[in-house]
Write a protein that holds these residues in place. Sequence first.
Motif, PDB file in Angstrom:
ATOM      1  N   ILE A  17      12.533   3.409   1.183  1.00 38.64           N
ATOM      2  CA  ILE A  17      13.363   3.882  -0.113  1.00 38.64           C
ATOM      3  C   ILE A  17      13.967   2.530  -0.491  1.00 38.64           C
ATOM      4  CG2 ILE A  17      15.358   4.979  -0.671  1.00 38.64           C
ATOM      5  CD1 ILE A  17      14.032   7.488   0.827  1.00 38.64           C
ATOM      6  N   VAL A  18      14.016   2.306  -1.802  1.00 36.29           N
ATOM      7  CA  VAL A  18      14.723   1.080  -2.483  1.00 36.29           C
ATOM      8  C   VAL A  18      16.043   1.712  -3.156  1.00 36.29           C
ATOM      9  CG1 VAL A  18      14.783  -0.841  -3.919  1.00 36.29           C
ATOM     10  CG2 VAL A  18      12.815  -0.370  -2.522  1.00 36.29           C
ATOM     11  N   THR A  19      17.247   1.232  -2.750  1.00 36.36           N
ATOM     12  CA  THR A  19      18.271   1.955  -3.468  1.00 36.36           C
ATOM     13  C   THR A  19      19.435   0.694  -3.474  1.00 36.36           C
ATOM     14  OG1 THR A  19      20.185   3.392  -3.444  1.00 36.36           O
ATOM     15  CG2 THR A  19      19.715   2.129  -1.379  1.00 36.36           C
ATOM     16  N   THR A  20      20.318   0.895  -4.599  1.00 33.02           N
ATOM     17  CA  THR A  20      21.390  -0.174  -5.091  1.00 33.02           C
ATOM     18  C   THR A  20      22.406  -0.252  -3.880  1.00 33.02           C
ATOM     19  OG1 THR A  20      22.387   1.708  -6.393  1.00 33.02           O
ATOM     20  CG2 THR A  20      20.884   0.138  -7.460  1.00 33.02           C
TER      21      THR A  20
ATOM     22  N   LEU B  56      13.508   7.186  -9.410  1.00 33.99           N
ATOM     23  CA  LEU B  56      14.077   8.509  -9.736  1.00 33.99           C
ATOM     24  C   LEU B  56      15.533   8.151 -10.064  1.00 33.99           C
ATOM     25  CD1 LEU B  56      12.923   9.915  -6.532  1.00 33.99           C
ATOM     26  CD2 LEU B  56      12.499  11.395  -8.575  1.00 33.99           C
ATOM     27  N   GLY B  57      16.036   8.803 -11.194  1.00 34.02           N
ATOM     28  CA  GLY B  57      17.519   8.473 -11.614  1.00 34.02           C
ATOM     29  C   GLY B  57      18.510   9.727 -11.114  1.00 34.02           C
ATOM     30  N   ALA B  58      19.741   9.559 -11.482  1.00 34.80           N
ATOM     31  CA  ALA B  58      20.810  10.274 -10.949  1.00 34.80           C
ATOM     32  C   ALA B  58      20.518  11.701 -11.973  1.00 34.80           C
ATOM     33  CB  ALA B  58      22.071   9.665 -11.279  1.00 34.80           C
ATOM     34  N   GLU B  59      21.083  12.900 -11.260  1.00 35.38           N
ATOM     35  CA  GLU B  59      21.008  13.869 -11.961  1.00 35.38           C
ATOM     36  C   GLU B  59      22.143  13.786 -13.024  1.00 35.38           C
ATOM     37  OE1 GLU B  59      20.531  17.820 -10.439  1.00 35.38           O
ATOM     38  OE2 GLU B  59      20.743  16.710  -8.177  1.00 35.38           O
ATOM     39  N   GLY B  60      21.523  14.544 -14.304  1.00 32.38           N
ATOM     40  CA  GLY B  60      22.444  14.210 -15.425  1.00 32.38           C
ATOM     41  C   GLY B  60      22.388  13.130 -16.314  1.00 32.38           C
TER      42      GLY B  60
ATOM     43  N   ASN C 290      16.056  19.950  -9.677  1.00 30.27           N
ATOM     44  CA  ASN C 290      17.146  19.069  -8.855  1.00 30.27           C
ATOM     45  C   ASN C 290      16.019  17.782  -8.527  1.00 30.27           C
ATOM     46  OD1 ASN C 290      17.423  18.310  -5.687  1.00 30.27           O
ATOM     47  ND2 ASN C 290      19.622  19.374  -6.592  1.00 30.27           N
ATOM     48  N   VAL C 291      17.186  16.697  -8.338  1.00 33.95           N
ATOM     49  CA  VAL C 291      16.451  15.308  -8.287  1.00 33.95           C
ATOM     50  C   VAL C 291      15.620  15.272  -6.971  1.00 33.95           C
ATOM     51  CG1 VAL C 291      18.505  14.359  -7.044  1.00 33.95           C
ATOM     52  CG2 VAL C 291      16.663  12.826  -8.306  1.00 33.95           C
ATOM     53  N   SER C 292      16.106  15.962  -5.906  1.00 32.55           N
ATOM     54  CA  SER C 292      15.214  15.967  -4.498  1.00 32.55           C
ATOM     55  C   SER C 292      14.042  16.904  -4.634  1.00 32.55           C
ATOM     56  CB  SER C 292      16.243  16.608  -3.460  1.00 32.55           C
ATOM     57  OG  SER C 292      16.572  18.056  -3.623  1.00 32.55           O
ATOM     58  N   ASN C 293      14.187  18.019  -5.431  1.00 34.27           N
ATOM     59  CA  ASN C 293      12.839  18.849  -5.703  1.00 34.27           C
ATOM     60  C   ASN C 293      11.939  17.998  -6.236  1.00 34.27           C
ATOM     61  OD1 ASN C 293      13.888  20.988  -4.184  1.00 34.27           O
ATOM     62  ND2 ASN C 293      14.961  21.779  -6.075  1.00 34.27           N
TER      63      ASN C 293
ATOM     64  N   GLU D 153       0.897  -1.154  -0.012  1.00 34.30           N
ATOM     65  CA  GLU D 153      -0.175   0.080  -0.046  1.00 34.30           C
ATOM     66  C   GLU D 153       0.868   1.342   0.096  1.00 34.30           C
ATOM     67  OE1 GLU D 153      -2.371   0.033   3.443  1.00 34.30           O
ATOM     68  OE2 GLU D 153      -0.381   0.242   4.866  1.00 34.30           O
ATOM     69  N   GLY D 154       0.407   2.336  -0.336  1.00 31.34           N
ATOM     70  CA  GLY D 154       1.018   3.659  -0.159  1.00 31.34           C
ATOM     71  C   GLY D 154       2.067   3.991  -1.304  1.00 31.34           C
ATOM     72  N   ILE D 155       3.197   4.497  -1.062  1.00 31.45           N
ATOM     73  CA  ILE D 155       4.310   4.915  -2.065  1.00 31.45           C
ATOM     74  C   ILE D 155       5.618   4.405  -1.481  1.00 31.45           C
ATOM     75  CG2 ILE D 155       5.406   6.748  -3.247  1.00 31.45           C
ATOM     76  CD1 ILE D 155       2.851   8.291  -3.003  1.00 31.45           C
ATOM     77  N   VAL D 156       6.418   3.903  -2.358  1.00 31.16           N
ATOM     78  CA  VAL D 156       7.784   3.571  -2.278  1.00 31.16           C
ATOM     79  C   VAL D 156       8.559   4.420  -3.262  1.00 31.16           C
ATOM     80  CG1 VAL D 156       9.479   1.834  -2.559  1.00 31.16           C
ATOM     81  CG2 VAL D 156       7.128   1.193  -1.377  1.00 31.16           C
ATOM     82  N   LEU D 157       9.720   4.752  -2.796  1.00 33.96           N
ATOM     83  CA  LEU D 157      10.720   5.335  -3.836  1.00 33.96           C
ATOM     84  C   LEU D 157      11.953   4.461  -4.004  1.00 33.96           C
ATOM     85  CD1 LEU D 157      10.955   9.100  -2.299  1.00 33.96           C
ATOM     86  CD2 LEU D 157       9.572   8.411  -4.231  1.00 33.96           C
ATOM     87  N   VAL D 158      12.112   4.443  -5.376  1.00 39.66           N
ATOM     88  CA  VAL D 158      13.350   3.689  -5.938  1.00 39.66           C
ATOM     89  C   VAL D 158      14.365   4.869  -6.382  1.00 39.66           C
ATOM     90  CG1 VAL D 158      14.115   2.005  -7.476  1.00 39.66           C
ATOM     91  CG2 VAL D 158      11.696   1.892  -6.283  1.00 39.66           C
ATOM     92  N   LEU D 159      15.659   4.705  -5.962  1.00 37.20           N
ATOM     93  CA  LEU D 159      16.690   5.680  -6.328  1.00 37.20           C
ATOM     94  C   LEU D 159      17.602   4.762  -7.371  1.00 37.20           C
ATOM     95  CD1 LEU D 159      17.409   7.587  -3.033  1.00 37.20           C
ATOM     96  CD2 LEU D 159      15.511   7.902  -4.723  1.00 37.20           C
TER      97      LEU D 159
END
Length: 274
Positions: A152-155, A223-227, A254-257, A122-128
């Motif tokens: 938050i899911v990250t590598t 969300l992907g890396a800036e650039g 900016n990716v955080s924004n 349920e709800g929202i998960v962020l993946v970086l």
Amino acid sequence: MGDRDRKQHFRGGGRTRPSKHRESGRPARRDSSEASDGPVILYGWHTVVAALANSQRTIRKLWLSENAARRLADDHIDTRVTPEIVRPALIDQRLGPDAVHQGLLAEADPLPSPDIHSLAQEGIVLVLDQITDPHNVGAILRSAAAFAVKAIVTTARHSPEATGVLAKSASGALELVPLVTVQNLARALTEMNDQGFMTVGLDSQGGENLAAVTLRQPLALVLGAEGKGLRQLTRETCTVVARLDMPGEIKSLNVSNAAALALYIGASRLGLMG
């Protein structure tokens, strides 16, 4: 040596004895999957107080200035361990002159990383996707806590450690949002798709405006890396690739924004704001 020279990664904490000038700037890239086995370094009022309030966080050492110790006592905050009262200059020596520590420094154990299969349905998960700047990741964590993100899911590689600058930038959110570390992001996204997640990659070249996409729970915003943005395999694994349309002359954020805006859109569309 600046923080831009230090390796940072979500799986572990900071190095055993952070030397002077190590807490500012960008992290170095990791070229192996090794995990740091040193303590997590936490500093600053909100960061340390949140860690003290988290029963899952094991505090090993606590350095306080006299003013910080007095403020904790006045606010009836349990330090959990016997603090060492030190001069602020000594904390400066540990963290470097650019670290705004407010007279608090803690060494703690890393928090456990939940399994990808334990994500809430349920709800929202962020993946970086390989976002390496600890300031950005910390700011994303803070927004994630504000929008009640489930995780938050990250590598395991190409990501900053959950310590130091990241923890300070998160302003206590590190204790509130679980961090799930995976070895292969595309495989993790495939597993999330199989679990019923709607995985939405955010990219300026996305085919649809996120505000116009029919969203559903559980939702994963990627969300992907800036650039660089999203890597190709990440894009291909997402259910949808969407963009953030804005009326002004500048079309990128900016990716955080971008994370904060995407979370607001997602939470609003899913009826999670109330």
